[in-house]
Design an enzyme around this catalytic site. Structure first.
Site, PDB file in Angstrom:
ATOM      1  N   ALA A  99      42.411  38.745  40.459  1.00  0.00           N
ATOM      2  CA  ALA A  99      43.516  37.855  40.080  1.00  0.00           C
ATOM      3  C   ALA A  99      43.919  36.849  41.142  1.00  0.00           C
ATOM      4  O   ALA A  99      44.387  35.763  40.797  1.00  0.00           O
ATOM      5  CB  ALA A  99      44.730  38.698  39.685  1.00  0.00           C
ATOM      6  N   ALA A 100      43.812  37.183  42.429  1.00  0.00           N
ATOM      7  CA  ALA A 100      44.305  36.271  43.470  1.00  0.00           C
ATOM      8  C   ALA A 100      43.535  34.950  43.408  1.00  0.00           C
ATOM      9  O   ALA A 100      42.347  34.951  43.078  1.00  0.00           O
ATOM     10  CB  ALA A 100      44.153  36.922  44.844  1.00  0.00           C
ATOM     11  N   PRO A 101      44.222  33.834  43.699  1.00  0.00           N
ATOM     12  CA  PRO A 101      45.590  33.708  44.205  1.00  0.00           C
ATOM     13  C   PRO A 101      46.697  33.800  43.164  1.00  0.00           C
ATOM     14  O   PRO A 101      47.864  33.761  43.515  1.00  0.00           O
ATOM     15  CB  PRO A 101      45.583  32.324  44.856  1.00  0.00           C
ATOM     16  CG  PRO A 101      44.589  31.555  44.060  1.00  0.00           C
ATOM     17  CD  PRO A 101      43.514  32.536  43.686  1.00  0.00           C
ATOM     18  N   GLY A 102      46.375  33.867  41.876  1.00  0.00           N
ATOM     19  CA  GLY A 102      47.400  34.163  40.881  1.00  0.00           C
ATOM     20  C   GLY A 102      47.730  33.083  39.884  1.00  0.00           C
ATOM     21  O   GLY A 102      48.598  33.282  39.031  1.00  0.00           O
TER      22      GLY A 102
ATOM     23  N   ASP B 217      43.547  42.797  42.689  1.00  0.00           N
ATOM     24  CA  ASP B 217      42.682  42.142  43.661  1.00  0.00           C
ATOM     25  C   ASP B 217      42.304  43.139  44.739  1.00  0.00           C
ATOM     26  O   ASP B 217      43.069  44.063  45.057  1.00  0.00           O
ATOM     27  CB  ASP B 217      43.361  40.923  44.291  1.00  0.00           C
ATOM     28  CG  ASP B 217      42.340  39.963  44.881  1.00  0.00           C
ATOM     29  OD1 ASP B 217      41.818  39.125  44.124  1.00  0.00           O
ATOM     30  OD2 ASP B 217      42.049  40.064  46.088  1.00  0.00           O
TER      31      ASP B 217
ATOM     32  N   ASP C   7      37.228  36.950  36.105  1.00  0.00           N
ATOM     33  CA  ASP C   7      36.921  35.757  36.886  1.00  0.00           C
ATOM     34  C   ASP C   7      36.386  36.223  38.235  1.00  0.00           C
ATOM     35  O   ASP C   7      37.119  36.357  39.201  1.00  0.00           O
ATOM     36  CB  ASP C   7      38.176  34.899  37.043  1.00  0.00           C
ATOM     37  CG  ASP C   7      37.887  33.549  37.659  1.00  0.00           C
ATOM     38  OD1 ASP C   7      36.900  32.914  37.266  1.00  0.00           O
ATOM     39  OD2 ASP C   7      38.645  33.136  38.561  1.00  0.00           O
TER      40      ASP C   7
ATOM     41  N   CYS D 290      33.205  29.831  39.071  1.00  0.00           N
ATOM     42  CA  CYS D 290      33.235  28.407  39.426  1.00  0.00           C
ATOM     43  C   CYS D 290      31.909  28.041  40.077  1.00  0.00           C
ATOM     44  O   CYS D 290      31.859  27.325  41.072  1.00  0.00           O
ATOM     45  CB  CYS D 290      34.417  28.086  40.332  1.00  0.00           C
ATOM     46  SG  CYS D 290      34.511  29.086  41.826  1.00  0.00           S
TER      47      CYS D 290
END
Length: 753
Positions: A87-90, A118, A171, A224
């Site tokens: 999850a980070a950075p959120g 995270d 992700d 990404c």
């Protein structure tokens, strides 16, 4: 808008600021200004400061446009249980929280929740800081390796309790080559081996997400990166392992304004200067690093060709004549020499050595037809064109890969076993021993599908979910056995303690993280409810949580939704497998005061005020626009200096302590207000002679700007200082300093001060 349009200098962008055409309800906007423009232009500089201020208070979130896409394909509803695995950075977690709260009325909470996880503790701090702006009671932040995220499974006599999710956002960590436009440094650091090295981890995280997903649930896998080894290869391996239990969805009809390209069905793998078309082309010495799952072949195995190299045949004939020996791609080749002998006896090796490649390069001409057939990249039979590739030059954005999967049935046994095998190997490399994550996954799969025997499951769960097992626990802070505070025995003498700076503090299960404790002190709860006149419709019992096991030294009290409460109960019962670093919404804070007339030692928190406001019946007043502005500007005002006589009188007779001041709307009386979504309220402290606000300077400025837009007047400019004589010497708010108020927005959750 017009003043901003005149400042644009990009020939490819007509408008300086425009809504993203694919984002629902025009809630996302694109700015077309460089950092240099924002710093040097006076108009843009003010606009930039406005954006930063609004971002800090949570009304605006600054985020790269393309990273907003994955949460939208999850199709989230307010009652969904959602897991954000990395999850980070959120920013995506914040987006998910916005979606589940979007259709909820003021004072109510959605039935769903978001668990944001995270692996890195420091990144968890950043995650907590980002999501705290949302002020949500439906959030849990955990600190686990995503591929080992625990299954909270409890088998009872009448029912099974399993922690599974309606939506999973996967992700995963990636090489990040899709961010080259905004991070040029990647050019110097990037190499093909980065994606190859992450492939196995990405597969493990994705498979863990599928395991934790409910049947019928949806998972989004995204990176990404544009490397197919990190993208299509991972998706193909998920589909291959799950054997029809998971399907790749066609979402081309969703977000019609988004320009996207189909996924790849064929690719080659780059390793050590070689382009490899199939796993049999991989040199023996590299087969511990390059795995079959990296290739578009439909087999997750080592292929051994038994084809007659003299025959001329097309690719389909080759496939028909070849026989395959299936092997688990996660098993490394132990004896390369022996494996080489086997292949030589059964197949014709393809010459893909460096010398062979160099010979072809030196010739400057193409390879022979036979070599081309051997080197021809395979085509996957999976519908990988349903994946999405977002390219930077298609719509002036970053690059992203997205795949949407749906779980249509429970996982097969061999899929669960593979996860366990991979886990054991990874733990062995770390020098640890797995306590049966494979068996835990087996239980989750069986319990979800109802295929297992109740007696058999009960016997296994009694070993797995006891408060402490005999063997080392991979989720534990230590390898040695330790005592865990039971759900119904909090505060018992058996709980651990630690000595820190002369103060005896209670130690939770996880080192460095304070324990999560349900707050059940009836005297404190009753005094809070009585002092603020909180309606019985607002449930407090079972919804209050602290991070200190000693009720007499609790500094902060958090409110959690029913969904979060249910997760906590399950977590307590299975031995606190979840390492929770932050949860819930801060609603009350302890406030020490020398004024003996103060009957409640807990003040309201600004973060929790919007949730509590519709249910507060005491210690609340409506102020005129003039008095409300003066409070925000001067922060402390004596009673005689208020403009409204009625407000002055009512404020002076309030009980000493915390109170709420609401901006008066229309003809509302001082003691009456309407708690709707447009209500503007602040937390204050009523002293003997004055009223002081308990709002940070940044929040005060933001509220002043909102008032200026809604009612007119200069933004944030205080009136003539001579109009008021503000004597703060008699302020009874002794312990509320400016520093304390500014620290109200500091990251919390890891330590209870």
């Amino acid at each position: 808008m017009k003043s901003l349009d005149t400042e644009t200098s990009n020939d490819y962008e007509i408008e300086a600021i425009r809504p993203l055409p694919w984002y629902p309800d025009k809630l996302a906007w694109h700015l077309n200004f460089s950092r240099m423009q924002l710093r040097k232009n006076q108009i843009l500089e003010r606009f930039h400061e406005f954006l930063k201020q609004e971002n800090e208070v949570g009304t605006i979130t600054r985020q790269e446009a393309v990273s907003m896409v994955p949460p939208l394909f999850l199709d989230v509803l307010p009652d969904h249980y959602i897991l954000d695995m990395c999850a980070a950075p959120g920013s995506k977690t914040f987006q998910l929280l916005e979606i589940i709260h979007q259709s909820i009325k003021p004072g109510s909470l959605p039935h769903g929740l978001v668990i944001a996880n995270d692996v890195d503790v420091q990144r968890c701090n950043l995650l907590i800081h980002q999501t705290k702006r949302m002020c949500s009671a439906n959030l849990i932040v955990t600190n686990h390796e995503a591929q080992f995220f625990p299954s909270c499974l409890l088998q009872g006599e009448l029912k099974k309790d399993i922690l599974q999710f309606d939506r999973v956002l996967c992700d995963v960590p990636c090489s990040g080559d899709g961010t080259l436009r905004k991070a040029p440094d990647i050019w110097r650091k990037w190499n093909a081996g980065m994606g190859n090295g992450l492939h196995r981890l990405q597969v493990e995280i994705a498979m863990r997400g599928v395991t934790l997903l409910k049947v019928g649930g949806r998972m989004v896998y995204s990176t990404c990166s544009m490397n197919p080894v990190e993208n299509e290869a991972v998706v193909a391996e998920i589909l291959r392992r799950n054997k029809g239990s998971v399907e790749l969805l066609d979402v081309s009809h969703e977000l019609p304004g988004l320009v996207r390209r189909p996924g790849l069905k064929t690719w080659k793998v780059r390793d050590k200067g070689l382009w490899l078309a199939a796993y049999e082309d991989v040199p023996i010495s590299r087969r511990g690093v390059i795995f079959p799952s990296m290739f578009p072949s439909d087999q997750s195995c080592l292929k051994k060709f038994q084809c007659d190299s003299q025959d001329v045949m097309d690719s389909s004939a080759v496939e028909n004549k070849c026989s395959f020996e299936l092997k688990d791609h996660l098993v490394n080749i132990i004896d390369p020499d022996n494996e080489l002998k086997k292949i030589k006896n059964n197949a014709t090796l393809v010459d893909v050595s460096k010398d062979a490649i160099k010979r072809e390069d030196d010739k400057g001409v193409g390879a022979s037809q036979d070599d081309l057939n051997e080197m021809k990249a395979r085509v996957s039979s999976f519908d990988l064109e349903r994946c999405m590739r977002i390219l930077p030059h298609d719509q002036n954005s970053g690059a992203f890969f997205i795949a949407v999967l749906r779980k249509i049935s429970s996982l097969h046994d061999d899929s669960v076993k593979r996860i366990g095998q991979s886990t054991r190997k990874r733990n062995t490399q770390k020098g640890t021993t797995s306590l049966g994550l494979e068996r835990d996954d087996q239980l989750v799969a069986e319990a979800a599908s109802g295929l297992n025997s109740t007696d058999e499951l009960s016997s296994v769960v009694s070993e797995e979910t006891g408060f402490r097992s005999q063997g080392p626990d991979p989720y534990s802070k230590d390898d040695e056995a330790e005592k865990v505070v039971a759900f119904d025995k909090i505060g018992d003498d058996s709980s651990e303690t630690r000595q820190t700076k002369g103060v005896l503090q209670m130690q939770g299960k996880w080192r460095g993280v304070d324990p999560v404790v349900l707050f059940r002190d009836e005297n404190t709860i009753n005094s809070i409810r009585s002092f603020y006149g909180i309606s019985d419709l607002f449930l407090l019992d079972g919804h209050l949580v602290t991070r200190n096991i000693d009720a007499n030294h609790v500094k902060r009290i958090y409110y959690v939704s029913k969904s979060v409460h249910d997760i906590l109960e399950l977590n307590f019962k299975v031995g606190e497998k979840l390492k929770i670093t932050s949860l819930g919404l801060k609603v009350f804070e302890r406030q020490s005061c020398k004024d003996a007339s103060t009957t409640c030692m807990f003040r309201l928190s600004s973060e929790g005020l919007p949730l509590l406001l519709p249910y507060i019946g005491k210690q609340i007043l409506c102020a005129s626009l003039a008095d409300f502005r003066h409070l925000l500007q001067y922060r402390t005002i004596k009673f005689p200096d208020f403009v409204d006589d009625d407000f002055r009188e009512k404020a002076s007779i309030l009980m000493s302590g915390c109170c709420v001041i609401v901006l008066k709307q229309g003809n509302e009386k001082t003691y009456q207000y309407s708690a709707d979504s447009s209500a503007i309220a602040i937390v204050c402290w009523k002293g003997k002679t004055n009223l002081s606000i308990m709002v940070s300077q940044l929040d005060s400025q933001q509220l002043l700007d909102r008032l200026a837009v809604r009612f007119g007047g200069q933004k944030g400019s205080p009136p003539d200082q001579n109009n008021f004589v503000l004597d703060e010497s008699n302020n009874s708010r002794l312990d509320i300093t400016e520093k304390e108020l500014s620290e109200a927005g500091h990251v919390e959750g890891f330590e209870e001060d």
